[in-house]
Every structure is written in structure tokens, then in C-alpha cells.
Design an enzyme around this catalytic site. Structure first.
Site, PDB file in Angstrom:
ATOM      1  N   ARG A  45       0.838  -1.202   0.000  1.00  8.52           N
ATOM      2  CA  ARG A  45       0.000   0.000   0.000  1.00  8.52           C
ATOM      3  C   ARG A  45       0.874   1.254   0.000  1.00  8.52           C
ATOM      4  O   ARG A  45       1.982   1.260   0.532  1.00  8.52           O
ATOM      5  CB  ARG A  45      -0.894   0.025   1.242  1.00  8.52           C
ATOM      6  CG  ARG A  45      -1.699  -1.215   1.443  1.00  8.52           C
ATOM      7  CD  ARG A  45      -2.922  -1.240   0.540  1.00  8.52           C
ATOM      8  NE  ARG A  45      -3.678  -2.463   0.799  1.00  8.52           N
ATOM      9  CZ  ARG A  45      -3.914  -3.380  -0.117  1.00  8.52           C
ATOM     10  NH1 ARG A  45      -3.460  -3.230  -1.336  1.00  8.52           N
ATOM     11  NH2 ARG A  45      -4.613  -4.454   0.176  1.00  8.52           N
ATOM     12  N   GLY A  46       0.361   2.319  -0.586  1.00  8.43           N
ATOM     13  CA  GLY A  46       1.034   3.609  -0.529  1.00  8.43           C
ATOM     14  C   GLY A  46       2.087   3.850  -1.585  1.00  8.43           C
ATOM     15  O   GLY A  46       2.789   4.846  -1.522  1.00  8.43           O
ATOM     16  N   CYS A  47       2.203   2.960  -2.545  1.00  6.71           N
ATOM     17  CA  CYS A  47       3.153   3.156  -3.640  1.00  6.71           C
ATOM     18  C   CYS A  47       2.412   3.747  -4.829  1.00  6.71           C
ATOM     19  O   CYS A  47       1.265   3.389  -5.082  1.00  6.71           O
ATOM     20  CB  CYS A  47       3.796   1.828  -4.044  1.00  6.71           C
ATOM     21  SG  CYS A  47       4.811   1.090  -2.765  1.00  6.71           S
ATOM     22  N   SER A  48       3.062   4.633  -5.560  1.00  3.95           N
ATOM     23  CA  SER A  48       2.413   5.216  -6.727  1.00  3.95           C
ATOM     24  C   SER A  48       2.260   4.184  -7.840  1.00  3.95           C
ATOM     25  O   SER A  48       1.322   4.244  -8.619  1.00  3.95           O
ATOM     26  CB  SER A  48       3.184   6.434  -7.231  1.00  3.95           C
ATOM     27  OG  SER A  48       4.496   6.086  -7.584  1.00  3.95           O
ATOM     28  N   ALA A  49       3.166   3.232  -7.896  1.00 12.25           N
ATOM     29  CA  ALA A  49       3.064   2.116  -8.837  1.00 12.25           C
ATOM     30  C   ALA A  49       2.626   0.885  -8.046  1.00 12.25           C
ATOM     31  O   ALA A  49       2.714   0.865  -6.819  1.00 12.25           O
ATOM     32  CB  ALA A  49       4.412   1.849  -9.501  1.00 12.25           C
TER      33      ALA A  49
END
Length: 136
Positions: A45-49
Site C-alpha cells: 500500500r502507498g506506492c504510486s506504482a
């Protein structure tokens, strides 16, 4: 797999564009992660990719992670994180400060904030996994 020190020695010598290529090459070197393991449960969670991390346990109790991303540089970043923790015991992973190990790469200043925002979440997922296995 090269050590973080060996990778950093090369990384430190390179210009910005070549550093991107080095990260991309690290990502290409990851073991293939079967699509069946790329689920909501393995998504960081929380990754742009999209980034997926799946732990396995070796017979000797060491953790081995499979990982993938749908973005080449992000895949290289998770590969770099894995160099620090791959095939270590849960206790070794928990005693390791991965962020400090990655600090010489100065990723926050080398890459855009979109590319680095998920690194703490990648590390947290790996640490949480190590905690679960250490307690077992």
C-alpha cells in the site's frame, strides 16, 4: 546477488541517467513472480506504482522474498530493498535498519517523490512479515 556496498560503489560513480538504468537493471534481475501471487494480499500500500511482495521460508528458516512492480524504476527500488533483506532470518531482518542501509543511495534526492514515497511501506511490509515469522 551483489551486496548493497557493491551496488552503491557502482551507483555512486554514475550520472543521474545511468543511475536510473542501474535501478532498472536491478529490477530486471529479480526472480520472476508468478501472476497468481500478485494479489491484494501481497500488494504494498502507498506506492504510486503497483508493488507486490511475497515471502517464502527456506528450510533453514531464512526468509526469501519474491517481488514485482508494474513500473521499471519502482521494480528496481524493491530489488534494492530486497538486497538488504534477502535470505536472512526474521531476527536478522528485525535487527537491520533497512532505511539506514539504503541511505547512501540518497534515493529521495535522486528520484521523484512519487517514486520514493512507497519505500517506507515496502520496508514496513517486510518487517511485519519478519515479525510474524519470528513470533511463530
Amino acid at each position: 546477488m551483489p551486496t548493497l556496498r557493491e551496488i552503491h560503489d557502482e551507483y555512486d560513480f554514475l550520472e543521474a541517467d545511468d543511475r536510473y538504468r542501474l535501478l532498472i537493471d536491478l529490477g530486471k534481475g529479480l526472480e520472476p513472480m508468478p501472476d497468481a501471487l500478485k494479489t491484494d494480499a501481497t500488494l504494498v500500500r502507498g506506492c504510486s506504482a503497483s508493488v507486490w511482495v511475497y515471502p517464502t521460508v527456506r528450510e533453514d528458516g531464512r526468509l526469501h522474498f519474491l517481488a514485482d512492480s508494474n513500473a521499471a524504476i519502482t521494480k528496481g527500488i524493491i530489488a534494492l530493498v530486497l538486497v538488504a533483506v534477502q535470505d536472512r532470518t526474521p531476527d536478522e531482518i528485525l535487527s537491520l535498519d533497512v532505511a539506514t542501509e539504503l541511505a547512501p543511495f540518497d534515493l529521495r534526492n535522486q528520484l521523484s517523490s512519487n517514486r520514493t514515497q512507497g519505500i517506507p511501506n515496502m520496508i514496513a511490509l517486510i518487517r511485519d512479515t519478519a515479525k510474524r515469522y519470528a513470533a511463530a
